[in-house]
Design an enzyme around this catalytic site. Structure first.
Site, short mmCIF file in Angstrom:
data_model
loop_
_atom_site.label_atom_id
_atom_site.label_comp_id
_atom_site.label_asym_id
_atom_site.label_seq_id
_atom_site.Cartn_x
_atom_site.Cartn_y
_atom_site.Cartn_z
N GLY A 1 76.31 81.23 20.10
CA GLY A 1 76.31 81.84 18.53
C GLY A 1 76.51 83.21 18.71
CE LYS B 1 60.30 85.63 23.70
NZ LYS B 1 59.14 84.77 23.14
N GLY C 1 73.63 74.93 22.58
CA GLY C 1 72.71 74.17 23.35
C GLY C 1 73.34 73.17 24.41
NE ARG D 1 79.05 74.82 15.42
CZ ARG D 1 77.92 75.31 15.30
NH1 ARG D 1 77.28 74.81 13.90
NH2 ARG D 1 77.35 75.68 16.35
#
Length: 399
Positions: free
Chosen positions: A347, A199, A370, A36
């Site tokens: 990630g 999930k 996100g 980053r």
């Protein structure tokens, strides 16, 4: 999408406040993964080259607001500043939490400093107007360049843009938005998306949104198990969300989802577990599906080879365990070899990219997790929306 770009501004002699995402892993006072930081370097260098005095702000970890730094020393940005300074070839000083507009105005021309961890400031997470106005008072120009936090309406990402004299997007944020727009708004087809994860419920909105846009939707990990169950296949004791099976069937009815024909199973979730390749029809009650099998991997590679645009988020198996990494490795290398446009985010995806050494073969690697997913599912990113609002016709003295 109309937003003001930092690259188009005359910044000579201006104080520029740049929100970057420098939230990197730090161990024993040293940065252990600087991806980053490296992504932010072009923006910082551009501002300095344009003659600006640069004030950076970022968060690190999840500190408690209002708690003194000495009580949560792991939240200090000093290691980040030191590493950034090495990359820039100049000192980057960390400013104290109590840092006034007068002190900002007194910074030497061309300096580059870093504010202490913004998430320690009371009001940051609640997007306090008071805190946002304080941030804006420090500079002539605010630059939002932290795509990874663009989905959060916080004082340092959203509120400050309301009060800043000039609010614009940095090169990294512009590049992120351009890459996502290229993949989703007007892609060269066939468009393939690969979504992995544990999930269905955690990525349901992403899956539903992509099912209406893509030509093929590849699912991996625990998500694939739920889709296999929806197709009537046995999944043994694999991770599977039975309450999401009907949702999976609805998604399968809307788009092409190539399901595995063979899988790699084990009796336990362990790095030392003994792998066995089985047809999806032969998965036993005590089996755990931990990877796709060789036939499935070969079929996916062919599908990837035929795609012109690829969006990748998540592995197809437990690639952290060597015995169950072959599927993800095959898929990753196929995406890297594809001559079309590829964008990857998340990630685990970035970990896989680094593991297989294909960083230079992916067209664009997103710095967001996100934010990447929320953009894909069609959500409005607050930090981008406020930049659009501020870019409405106006007279900009710096343009």
């Amino acid at each position: 999408m109309t937003i003001l770009a930092m690259a188009d501004l005359d910044l000579q002699g201006k104080r520029v406040l740049i929100r970057e995402d420098l939230n990197v892993p730090v161990k024993k006072g040293k940065v252990v993964n600087d991806a980053r930081i490296r992504a932010a370097l072009p923006t910082i260098k551009m501002a300095l080259d344009k003659g600006a005095t640069v004030i950076l702000m970022s968060h690190l970890g999840r500190p408690e607001e209002g708690v003194p730094l000495e009580q949560q020393p792991d939240s200090a940005l000093a290691p980040v500043a030191a590493h950034l300074g090495e990359q820039l070839g100049r000192e980057v000083q960390v400013m104290p939490q109590v840092f006034s507009a007068e002190q900002a105005a007194a910074l030497p021309q061309g300096a580059c400093v870093l504010l202490e961890n913004v998430r320690m400031n009371p009001g940051e997470k609640k997007n306090s107007d008071e805190l946002a106005a304080y941030y804006a008072s420090l500079a002539d120009v605010f630059v939002m360049d932290a795509f990874g936090t663009a989905h959060r309406a916080q004082a340092s990402t959203h509120g400050v843009a309301k009060f800043a004299r000039i609010a614009c997007a940095g090169p990294l944020l512009v590049a992120e938005l351009d890459a996502l727009d290229r993949a989703l708004s007007n892609p060269v087809r066939p468009l393939l998306a690969m979504v992995g994860g544990a999930k269905v419920s955690s990525k349901l909105q992403v899956l539903e949104a992509l099912s209406q846009k893509v030509d093929s939707l590849v699912v991996g990990g625990g998500i694939a198990n739920t889709f296999l169950a929806a197709a009537g296949k046995p999944v043994g004791k694999s991770l599977c969300e039975n309450d999401m099976i009907e949702c999976a069937r609805n998604i399968m009815a809307r788009t092409h989802i190539p399901l595995p024909v063979d899988v790699v199973v084990a009796s336990e979730f362990s790095v030392d577990a003994t792998p066995a390749v089985k047809s999806v029809d032969d998965v036993g009650p005590d089996d755990m599906i931990l990877d796709i099998g060789p036939a499935s991997a070969a079929a996916l590679v062919e599908t990837i080879n035929s795609a012109s645009t690829i969006l990748w988020n998540g592995p197809v198996g437990v690639f952290e365990f060597p015995a169950f990494a072959k599927g993800t490795e095959a898929v990753a290398k196929a995406i890297a070899a594809n001559k079309g446009f590829s964008i990857a985010g998340g990630g685990e995806t970035i970990t896989a990219i680094e593991k297989y050494g294909i960083q230079n073969d992916i067209s664009y690697i997103s710095t967001g997790g996100g934010a990447f997913l929320e953009f894909v599912q069609g959500d409005v990113l607050p930090a981008v929306a406020i930049l659009q609002e501020r870019a409405k016709p106006h007279s900009c003295p710096l343009c």
